[in-house]
Scaffold this motif. Structure first.
Motif, mmCIF file in Angstrom:
data_model
loop_
_atom_site.group_PDB
_atom_site.id
_atom_site.type_symbol
_atom_site.label_atom_id
_atom_site.label_comp_id
_atom_site.label_asym_id
_atom_site.label_seq_id
_atom_site.Cartn_x
_atom_site.Cartn_y
_atom_site.Cartn_z
ATOM 1 N N VAL A 51 -7.389 -43.317 -72.906
ATOM 2 C CA VAL A 51 -6.066 -43.413 -73.120
ATOM 3 C C VAL A 51 -5.361 -42.901 -71.839
ATOM 4 O O VAL A 51 -5.842 -41.625 -71.414
ATOM 5 N N ILE A 52 -4.447 -43.515 -71.365
ATOM 6 C CA ILE A 52 -3.658 -43.127 -70.015
ATOM 7 C C ILE A 52 -2.458 -42.971 -70.365
ATOM 8 O O ILE A 52 -1.757 -43.866 -71.144
ATOM 9 N N ALA A 53 -1.802 -41.815 -70.149
ATOM 10 C CA ALA A 53 -0.488 -41.342 -70.315
ATOM 11 C C ALA A 53 0.339 -41.385 -69.022
ATOM 12 O O ALA A 53 -0.039 -40.914 -68.097
ATOM 13 N N VAL A 54 1.537 -42.222 -68.961
ATOM 14 C CA VAL A 54 2.390 -42.089 -67.937
ATOM 15 C C VAL A 54 3.661 -41.865 -68.140
ATOM 16 O O VAL A 54 4.297 -42.394 -69.281
ATOM 17 N N ASP A 55 4.322 -40.745 -67.645
ATOM 18 C CA ASP A 55 5.482 -40.200 -68.101
ATOM 19 C C ASP A 55 6.197 -40.202 -66.723
ATOM 20 O O ASP A 55 5.629 -40.202 -65.483
ATOM 21 N N GLY A 56 7.518 -40.151 -66.834
ATOM 22 C CA GLY A 56 8.556 -40.101 -65.569
ATOM 23 C C GLY A 56 9.867 -40.293 -65.958
ATOM 24 O O GLY A 56 10.079 -40.970 -67.275
ATOM 25 N N PRO A 57 10.661 -40.079 -65.067
ATOM 26 C CA PRO A 57 12.349 -40.270 -65.272
ATOM 27 C C PRO A 57 12.693 -41.775 -65.090
ATOM 28 O O PRO A 57 11.923 -42.602 -64.815
ATOM 29 N N ALA A 58 13.822 -41.970 -65.538
ATOM 30 C CA ALA A 58 14.505 -43.287 -65.375
ATOM 31 C C ALA A 58 14.256 -44.111 -63.863
ATOM 32 O O ALA A 58 14.479 -43.321 -62.952
ATOM 33 N N ALA A 59 13.637 -45.425 -63.740
ATOM 34 C CA ALA A 59 13.512 -46.045 -62.841
ATOM 35 C C ALA A 59 12.766 -45.391 -61.423
ATOM 36 O O ALA A 59 12.807 -45.821 -60.320
ATOM 37 N N SER A 60 11.649 -44.701 -62.081
ATOM 38 C CA SER A 60 10.710 -44.143 -61.420
ATOM 39 C C SER A 60 9.621 -45.124 -60.974
ATOM 40 O O SER A 60 8.804 -44.982 -60.171
ATOM 41 N N GLY A 61 9.501 -46.156 -61.705
ATOM 42 C CA GLY A 61 8.472 -47.125 -61.368
ATOM 43 C C GLY A 61 7.559 -46.864 -62.464
ATOM 44 O O GLY A 61 6.333 -47.666 -62.500
ATOM 45 N N LYS A 62 7.798 -46.169 -63.366
ATOM 46 C CA LYS A 62 6.475 -45.840 -64.438
ATOM 47 C C LYS A 62 6.315 -46.849 -65.109
ATOM 48 O O LYS A 62 4.858 -47.261 -65.735
ATOM 49 N N GLY A 63 7.198 -47.776 -65.656
ATOM 50 C CA GLY A 63 6.817 -48.788 -66.468
ATOM 51 C C GLY A 63 5.830 -49.881 -65.592
ATOM 52 O O GLY A 63 4.878 -50.549 -66.527
ATOM 53 N N THR A 64 6.491 -50.097 -64.523
ATOM 54 C CA THR A 64 5.596 -51.139 -63.542
ATOM 55 C C THR A 64 4.240 -50.714 -63.394
ATOM 56 O O THR A 64 3.193 -51.437 -63.624
ATOM 57 N N ILE A 65 4.246 -49.584 -63.122
ATOM 58 C CA ILE A 65 2.771 -48.674 -62.946
ATOM 59 C C ILE A 65 1.860 -48.841 -64.430
ATOM 60 O O ILE A 65 0.634 -49.056 -64.265
ATOM 61 N N ALA A 66 2.657 -48.584 -65.126
ATOM 62 C CA ALA A 66 1.814 -48.615 -66.661
ATOM 63 C C ALA A 66 1.372 -50.042 -66.901
ATOM 64 O O ALA A 66 0.223 -50.033 -67.287
ATOM 65 N N GLN A 67 2.018 -50.825 -66.707
ATOM 66 C CA GLN A 67 1.638 -52.210 -66.827
ATOM 67 C C GLN A 67 0.492 -52.717 -66.070
ATOM 68 O O GLN A 67 -0.579 -53.378 -66.505
ATOM 69 N N ALA A 68 0.616 -52.234 -64.938
ATOM 70 C CA ALA A 68 -0.490 -52.671 -63.907
ATOM 71 C C ALA A 68 -1.767 -51.933 -64.262
ATOM 72 O O ALA A 68 -3.040 -52.446 -63.938
ATOM 73 N N LEU A 69 -1.731 -50.537 -64.710
ATOM 74 C CA LEU A 69 -3.047 -49.836 -65.178
ATOM 75 C C LEU A 69 -3.385 -50.661 -66.299
ATOM 76 O O LEU A 69 -4.573 -50.667 -66.478
ATOM 77 N N ALA A 70 -2.716 -51.087 -67.144
ATOM 78 C CA ALA A 70 -3.060 -51.829 -68.518
ATOM 79 C C ALA A 70 -4.030 -53.089 -68.070
ATOM 80 O O ALA A 70 -4.944 -53.476 -68.571
ATOM 81 N N LYS A 71 -3.403 -53.814 -66.991
ATOM 82 C CA LYS A 71 -4.045 -55.006 -66.390
ATOM 83 C C LYS A 71 -5.319 -54.626 -65.866
ATOM 84 O O LYS A 71 -6.435 -55.227 -66.135
#
Ligand code: CDP
Length: 234
Positions: free
Chosen positions: A30-50
């Motif tokens: 299980v990988i947890a990715v946190d961060g503020p708005a527009a930090s890139g966390k969503g893109t990074i989380a998607q890439a990690l999932a892939k």
């Protein structure tokens, strides 16, 4: 340029009971990715999932769905009980373009401060992280509250100016007419609300790896994130 946000004071992860999941394996982390708005966390989380072949949950979408419900029926985000009534998010279309709007993001950041709203969305997130195949979750409190025992935790950040530029590009690409100054004001207000709230504030868990993406391209940020997670899982 100012320094990246939220880099000073890490906090301890909450001591909460684990989900129903059995012992994790390295093949199903299980990988947890946190961060503020527009930090890139969503893109990074998607890439990690892939990369790690794991299911991904963008927990911000849950808060955005509550906000959209509330906004559509004209509820008042200033009242916790009205926000709570909007927490049945099952009927919200995940592809509704309004979910990504700045108005809805702003309301999400207000209603997410209510403990009743956070509690109403907790089970969905715990069920997701407890899947036997592992998971990637991104949000504000994943490494601190939702999965304090995650196998790898990233805190993704960037300076507020860089984040405002990124959000501006994102909004322009969606055909919205916005000014950088307004986006900057909005992101600062969101940062403040998310970090200052009493329950599950945005903060870096002490055992999270910090990833400052201010000077990184998307590909560089993804490569750095994969390297950090691989090190943790090794
Ligand atoms: O994409 P962006 O970073 O702008 O926002 P988001 O991740 O979609 O989250 C929208 C709002 O939901 C945030 O401003 C937070 O206030 C709230 N949120 C939260 O409180 N806890 C989470 N785990 C995820 C989002």
């Amino acid at each position: 340029m100012t320094k990246p946000a939220f880099t000073d004071e890490p906090i301890d992860a909450a001591d909460v009971p684990k989900g129903s999941r059995g012992p994790r394996t390295k093949a199903a982390p299980v990988i947890a990715v946190d961060g503020p708005a527009a930090s890139g966390k969503g893109t990074i989380a998607q890439a990690l999932a892939k990369h790690f072949d794991l299911p991904h949950m963008d927990t911000g979408m849950l808060y955005r769905a509550v906000a959209l419900n509330l906004w559509r029926w004209g509820g008042d985000p200033a009242h916790e009980f009205e926000a709570l009534k909007a927490c049945d998010v099952a009927a919200v279309d995940p592809n509704d373009p309004e979910l990504r709007s700045e108005v809805v993001g702003g309301i999400a950041s207000r209603v997410s401060a209510y403990p009743a709203v956070r509690a109403a969305l907790l089970e969905r997130q715990r069920e997701f992280e407890a899947q036997p195949g592992g998971a990637v979750l991104d949000g504000r409190d994943i490494g601190t509250v939702i999965v304090p025992d995650a196998d790898a935790k990233l805190f993704v950040t960037a300076s507020v100016e860089v984040r405002a530029e990124r959000r501006l590009e994102e909004l322009k690409a969606r055909g919205m007419k916005v000014h950088l100054d307004d986006v900057l004001i909005d992101i600062r207000a969101r940062d403040e609300r998310d970090a200052e709230r009493e329950f599950a504030p945005l903060a870096r868990a002490r055992d999270a790896d910090l990833l400052d993406t201010s000077a990184m391209s998307v590909d560089e940020a993804i490569a750095a994130a994969i390297a950090l997670v691989e090190k943790r899982l090794a």
